[in-house]
Design a protein around this motif. Structure first.
Motif, mmCIF file in Angstrom:
data_model
loop_
_atom_site.group_PDB
_atom_site.id
_atom_site.type_symbol
_atom_site.label_atom_id
_atom_site.label_comp_id
_atom_site.label_asym_id
_atom_site.label_seq_id
_atom_site.Cartn_x
_atom_site.Cartn_y
_atom_site.Cartn_z
ATOM 1 N N HIS A 35 78.688 101.546 51.494
ATOM 2 C CA HIS A 35 78.291 100.357 52.538
ATOM 3 C C HIS A 35 79.444 100.164 53.335
ATOM 4 O O HIS A 35 80.280 99.653 52.844
ATOM 5 C CB HIS A 35 77.815 98.745 51.915
ATOM 6 N N THR A 90 74.234 91.338 40.818
ATOM 7 C CA THR A 90 72.804 91.138 41.385
ATOM 8 C C THR A 90 72.343 91.878 42.554
ATOM 9 O O THR A 90 71.356 92.175 42.525
ATOM 10 C CB THR A 90 72.760 89.612 41.737
ATOM 11 N N ASP A 91 73.278 92.380 43.081
ATOM 12 C CA ASP A 91 73.059 93.344 44.434
ATOM 13 C C ASP A 91 72.577 94.594 43.711
ATOM 14 O O ASP A 91 71.636 95.431 44.300
ATOM 15 C CB ASP A 91 74.262 93.396 45.265
ATOM 16 N N ARG A 92 73.144 95.317 42.730
ATOM 17 C CA ARG A 92 72.954 96.502 41.933
ATOM 18 C C ARG A 92 71.702 96.331 41.138
ATOM 19 O O ARG A 92 70.815 97.250 41.307
ATOM 20 C CB ARG A 92 74.036 96.736 40.936
ATOM 21 N N ASP A 94 69.244 94.276 41.891
ATOM 22 C CA ASP A 94 68.240 93.798 42.989
ATOM 23 C C ASP A 94 67.633 92.481 42.329
ATOM 24 O O ASP A 94 66.299 92.225 42.586
ATOM 25 C CB ASP A 94 67.265 94.716 43.156
ATOM 26 N N TRP A 96 67.495 88.393 43.062
ATOM 27 C CA TRP A 96 67.336 87.563 43.842
ATOM 28 C C TRP A 96 68.506 87.817 45.006
ATOM 29 O O TRP A 96 69.474 87.194 45.573
ATOM 30 C CB TRP A 96 68.109 86.370 43.181
ATOM 31 N N THR A 97 68.030 89.006 45.619
ATOM 32 C CA THR A 97 68.748 89.534 46.830
ATOM 33 C C THR A 97 67.688 89.396 48.109
ATOM 34 O O THR A 97 66.619 89.292 47.931
ATOM 35 C CB THR A 97 68.971 90.953 46.633
ATOM 36 N N GLY A 100 68.870 93.325 54.582
ATOM 37 C CA GLY A 100 69.358 94.579 54.485
ATOM 38 C C GLY A 100 70.854 94.986 55.006
ATOM 39 O O GLY A 100 71.725 93.827 54.516
ATOM 40 N N ARG A 104 74.384 92.385 55.384
ATOM 41 C CA ARG A 104 75.824 92.698 54.774
ATOM 42 C C ARG A 104 76.831 92.500 56.062
ATOM 43 O O ARG A 104 78.039 91.970 55.934
ATOM 44 C CB ARG A 104 75.886 94.218 54.488
ATOM 45 N N ARG A 170 74.081 90.244 49.769
ATOM 46 C CA ARG A 170 72.818 90.034 49.908
ATOM 47 C C ARG A 170 72.283 89.176 48.655
ATOM 48 O O ARG A 170 71.206 88.973 48.139
ATOM 49 C CB ARG A 170 71.880 91.063 49.944
ATOM 50 N N SER A 171 73.218 88.215 48.053
ATOM 51 C CA SER A 171 73.258 87.561 47.075
ATOM 52 C C SER A 171 72.873 86.232 46.998
ATOM 53 O O SER A 171 73.548 85.358 47.196
ATOM 54 C CB SER A 171 74.523 87.873 46.177
#
Length: 219
Positions: A35, A90-92, A94, A96-97, A100, A104, A170-171
């Protein structure tokens, strides 16, 4: 200005360790560096760490300190460690994200802008900027420049920086951690303002009358 080798080493190691928490949380180097906004954040973090070495910020208790406020330091430390790891984790998974790559990138911009606002007052205050709630030798009240209308710009920068970090992953959990940060932060602000009022009296009261504590127009 001579930079301490020990301070430089500690700053580098702690910065890399913090980034490592995010890398580990996201699932490794490949996942993290896939990313571009996160690459930008990693580089910005290293740059800000290096720039901080040229400031005169310190941990001096000065000539007068509110030691009762020291409880906020470990709280900041715990919240900081959680913020380093949990948003990425939590991003990994997914959890409560939201959003896109656009979210970021917004996070990366806020992270950099907040970091700059966080560090700017450190250079303005120089040796008067301490990690402790303390009055330093020769302390004078600064009410111009970045402090003209805002009494705690560095803390506002810290919050914006934290929001940026959370958005970069995105957390929602990251945003919740920033909200929790307000508890020790407001306690610290109140302790600082009480100490400044005790030190500068009517001069500080006059300053407070035409300035905002943390967020212009709101608080």
């Amino acid at each position: 200005m001579k930079i301490s080798a020990k301070l430089a080493f500690f700053t580098l190691v702690s910065t890399l360790a913090y980034l490592a928490l995010a890398v580990f949380g996201l699932g490794g180097l490949a996942a993290f560096f896939s990313h571009l906004p996160l690459v930008v954040i990693a580089l910005a973090t290293l740059v800000m760490a290096i720039v901080s070495l040229f400031s005169e910020g310190n941990l001096s208790s000065g000539v007068r300190e509110d030691r009762a406020n020291r409880w906020v330091l470990p709280v900041f430390g715990v919240l900081g460690l959680l913020s380093g790891y949990l948003p990425a984790y939590t991003d990994r998974i997914d959890f409560w994200t939201f959003g896109g790559e656009g979210v970021r990138w917004l996070g990366a911009l806020l992270f950099i802008g907040g970091g700059a606002l966080r560090m700017w007052p450190v250079f303005v205050l120089g040796k008067r900027f301490s990690g402790l709630v303390a009055i330093q030798p020769g302390h004078r009240l600064v009410t111009d420049g970045i402090y003209r209308t805002l009494r705690n710009p560095s803390y506002l920068g810290l919050l914006i920086n934290g929001v940026g970090w959370a958005l970069a992953f995105r957390s929602g959990v990251g945003l919740l951690l920033v909200a929790l940060m307000l508890i020790p932060l407001i306690a610290r602000i109140r302790s600082e303002e009480a100490l400044l009022h005790a030190q500068f009296g009517s001069e500080y009261e006059a300053y407070c009358a035409h300035s905002w504590r943390l967020i212009p127009g709101i608080y």
